[in-house]
Design an enzyme around this catalytic site. Structure first.
Site, PDB file in Angstrom:
ATOM      1  N   GLU A 105       1.227  -1.543   0.188  1.00 12.84           N
ATOM      2  CA  GLU A 105       0.341  -0.019  -0.050  1.00 12.84           C
ATOM      3  C   GLU A 105       0.960   0.925  -0.241  1.00 12.84           C
ATOM      4  OE1 GLU A 105      -4.063  -0.938   2.152  1.00 12.84           O
ATOM      5  OE2 GLU A 105      -3.229  -2.036   3.513  1.00 12.84           O
ATOM      6  N   GLU A 125      -3.738  -9.279   4.377  1.00 12.23           N
ATOM      7  CA  GLU A 125      -4.590  -8.708   5.432  1.00 12.23           C
ATOM      8  C   GLU A 125      -5.439 -10.698   5.475  1.00 12.23           C
ATOM      9  OE1 GLU A 125      -2.858  -5.022   3.867  1.00 12.23           O
ATOM     10  OE2 GLU A 125      -3.702  -6.436   2.881  1.00 12.23           O
TER      11      GLU A 125
END
Length: 697
Positions: A105, A125
């Site tokens: 990210e 995640e």
């Protein structure tokens, strides 16, 4: 200036360097340092472009696990990523090692990305019951489109740098081993060509191309099977879909809402517990970190059947030579043929090359002579669960194996100390309980005997890592941890059927809880003869094991999937269990023989009796020191028996249900059903009365 993030200009490039060993995780100090370094770079008039690089073995590998469960300190990662994206100077991320989760990210917040050929990227995640919460679900689709983004985010799997280049996630891949040099070269090109700060959030081509696609519904349908019972994968789809339905800022808000829903889910707590437990389980209480390990360069395996062959593959897979022994040439040839077929099937799927098939087969040398074990460093016996046979084998090994060789048994239930008594070196004897299929299942339940030496314990735990297993060190008793608990559940499941439930009803309650298969389908997979032999062995040892309709199945040759008939029927080439009226009739006949009047049994009673009897047994195992910690029990069950990881393992699940509630129910069953299995474990009683949990031990 932060000590973990530094800024230094080199010519026209401002270099921002993260140095936070071991994996440059996004701790509070790193996040703050990234903002401070960015401000320096923005203020540096001589810097025409900025380069984000990392020291050590990897790029930013994700969140800092030391901060898990603690309140987030500002700046949060979304703030840092947004600041980098808003930079008016182009920022290039130079990726080596892995860019995972928040690390990817962070890279997506940069304007360009260059990766070394050996690098991998991913958003894992979902494996912790979450979704990317710093713009990953909104930015990745703008580069890679809907299909690739959904694949990556809902599985959490990593992809190679070349795949990332093909998907549009990175802008260049370099064969170099120097990420900084590759990044600087790319940055100079950006400067020379006057390329602008290309913000991912402003890219719309992939969004427009995939708008209105039915890929989201297709993914949801596929997840019904692949992610059965899971919460976060479906939220991941919702979040990615928001990137195609909403403007960027609104999509970010939607991602945050969905992220918080995942944070509040009990599944997140279970998956996070499983994550930490897997890392903690290798640290054995009472076994010093610096305990030496024995050098294992070659292995002997006794038995070329399903277990022995699978165990042999584990060692060949990592380049350790194996000598595989059988008593008859026919059995040896059959075992080797099955191993080759397994490798050939893997090659057909593209997971290994044909050359690797031949390399691994060459490492497995067949033998009919125990004398060929004279120079091996480790021997693993993998024959039937019969104490007499095992003691005879270990007596032979004691004579032929060199001093210092480890003698291990793959027994799933039998007394390691009694097996060791057949040798003059009990300190070298240990249990190494692999799970079937041994070349696939991740658990290795290592069993210490009373006299097993510390360096032997340390060695078998080290071997687990070498052959890519999750090793758990447990004590010696009947069934150890996993099978001791399983056999209590199995006995209760049989009693429930005796009393009026059907095998299908019992299995459905367990699969609804999240197990991949129920008790009876699992028995069919393992082989009904396995349980039958264990029960017979216990009966021969003088234990009062009541008769069972499952014994009748074994005696009729209905051994499960391998005979296409067990508790269920199986069609050729299929593992799908099909209820069989003949078994219903057999059960009904058994009830009449035993004078049992069947009654209606609720799903709740099945859940409580199958699961709570396991928890009670788990409490006894902890109290006796067979397992050192509740997390050891949890990991055994997650990796050996398919306990749903999102429930955290049986002892963690018990804490979630409530120890007091389980204790009171166990006590009630003891009063109504009787039996030692329902006598409340003193530990369970103490925790219930003190208001404590298994996790507090």
């Amino acid at each position: 200036m932060s000590e973990v993030v530094t800024y230094q200009r080199e010519g026209a490039i401002g270099v921002i360097t993260v140095n936070y060993p071991p994996v440059n995780a996004l701790s509070h100090a790193v996040r703050s340092g990234l903002l401070d370094a960015l401000k320096q770079g923005q203020a540096d008039a001589e810097a025409k472009a900025l380069l984000l690089v990392c020291e050590g073995r990897t790029f930013i590998a994700g969140a800092d696990i030391r901060e898990f469960g603690k309140p987030m300190q500002e700046p949060g990662l979304p703030t840092v990523v947004e600041a980098y994206e808003n930079s008016d100077k182009p920022i290039i991320a130079a990726i080596h090692g892995t860019a995972l989760g928040g690390g990817l990210e962070m890279a997506l917040g940069c304007h360009y990305r260059v990766a070394l050929e050996s690098a991998k990227v991913g958003l894992p995640e979902v494996k912790l019951g979450l979704l990317p919460g710093a713009g990953g679900t909104q930015r990745l689709p703008r580069l890679a489109g809907a299909q690739k983004s959904l694949e990556m985010i809902t599985t959490g799997d990593f992809i190679s740098a070349s795949d990332a280049l093909q998907a549009g996630i990175v802008d260049a891949v370099e064969a170099s081993s120097d990420a900084k040099a590759a990044g600087e070269q790319f940055a100079l090109k950006v400067i020379d060509e006057g390329k602008p700060a290309r913000r991912v959030r402003e890219l719309t081509d992939r969004i427009e191309a995939d708008k209105g696609s039915d890929v989201f519904e297709q993914f949801r349908t596929g997840l019904q099977k692949k992610a059965r019972g899971l919460f976060s994968p479906f939220k991941c789809v919702d979040a990615v879909e928001a990137a195609f339905q909403l403007p960027f800022e609104e999509g970010m808000k939607r991602e945050r809402e969905l992220f918080m829903e995942c944070m509040e889910s009990p599944q997140r707590a279970g998956l996070v517990h499983a994550f930490f437990a897997e890392r903690e389980v290798s640290k054995v209480p009472g076994l010093p970190k610096d305990t030496p390990v024995r050098d294992i360069k070659s292995v002997g395996i006794i038995g070329a059947g399903t277990m022995g062959g699978g165990i042999a593959m584990n060692f060949a897979n990592v380049g350790i030579p194996v000598r595989l022994l059988e008593v008859k040439q026919e059995a040896l040839d059959k075992g080797l043929a099955i191993i080759r077929r397994n490798y050939e099937n893997t090659a057909k799927k593209g997971r290994i090359t044909q050359a690797q098939v031949e390399e691994r087969m060459a490492l497995i040398q067949p033998t009919l002579a125990y004398e060929d074990f004279g120079d091996v460093d480790l021997v693993i016996e993998a024959v039937f669960e019969n104490m007499g046979i095992k003691k005879e084998i270990f007596g032979t090994l004691d004579k032929v194996c060199k001093q210092g060789a480890i003698l291990a048994s793959n027994t799933s239930t039998l007394d390691i100390d009694e097996i060791a008594s057949a040798t003059n070196r009990p300190e070298d004897v240990v249990g190494m309980h692999f799970f079937s299929p041994a070349n696939v299942m991740k658990l290795l339940e290592n069993v210490r005997g009373t006299k097993t030496a510390d360096d032997v314990k340390a060695t078998v735990m080290d071997i687990a890592k070498r052959i890519k297993k999750v090793g758990v060190l447990v004590g010696n008793c009947y069934g150890f941890v996993g099978n001791r608990m399983l056999h209590q559940r199995g006995a209760e499941a049989i009693k429930l059927v005796n009393e009026g439930a059907t095998p299908q009803q019992v299995d459905k309650v367990l699969t609804d809880l999240g197990f991949p298969m129920g008790q009876f389908a699992m028995s069919d997979l393992a082989g009904i003869d396995v349980g039958y032999r264990i029960r017979e062995e216990r009966r021969n040892a003088g234990e009062n094991i009541p008769p069972s309709w499952m014994d009748k199945l074994a005696e009729q040759g209905r051994l499960g999937q391998k005979t296409q008939a067990g508790t269920y029927l199986y069609e050729e080439g299929s593992r799908k269990p099909i209820p069989d009226p003949k078994v219903d009739a057999l059960i009904e006949e058994f009830r009449k023989e035993q004078g049992i009047e069947p009654r209606e049994i609720t799903d709740q009673e099945i859940l409580e009796r199958c699961m709570y009897v396991m928890i009670n047994e788990g409490a006894k195992i902890l109290e006796e020191g067979i397992a050192d910690r509740a997390l050891d029990v949890d990991i055994v069950w997650i990796y050996g028996y398919g306990f749903p990881a999102y429930r955290g393992g049986p002892m963690f699940w018990a804490d979630q249900v409530g120890v007091k509630e389980i204790y009171e129910t166990v006590k009630r069953f003891h009063d109504t059903l009787g039996g030692d299995q329902w006598k409340p474990a003193p530990l369970l009683e103490r925790l219930a009365k003190e208001g404590k949990t298994f996790g507090s031990l």
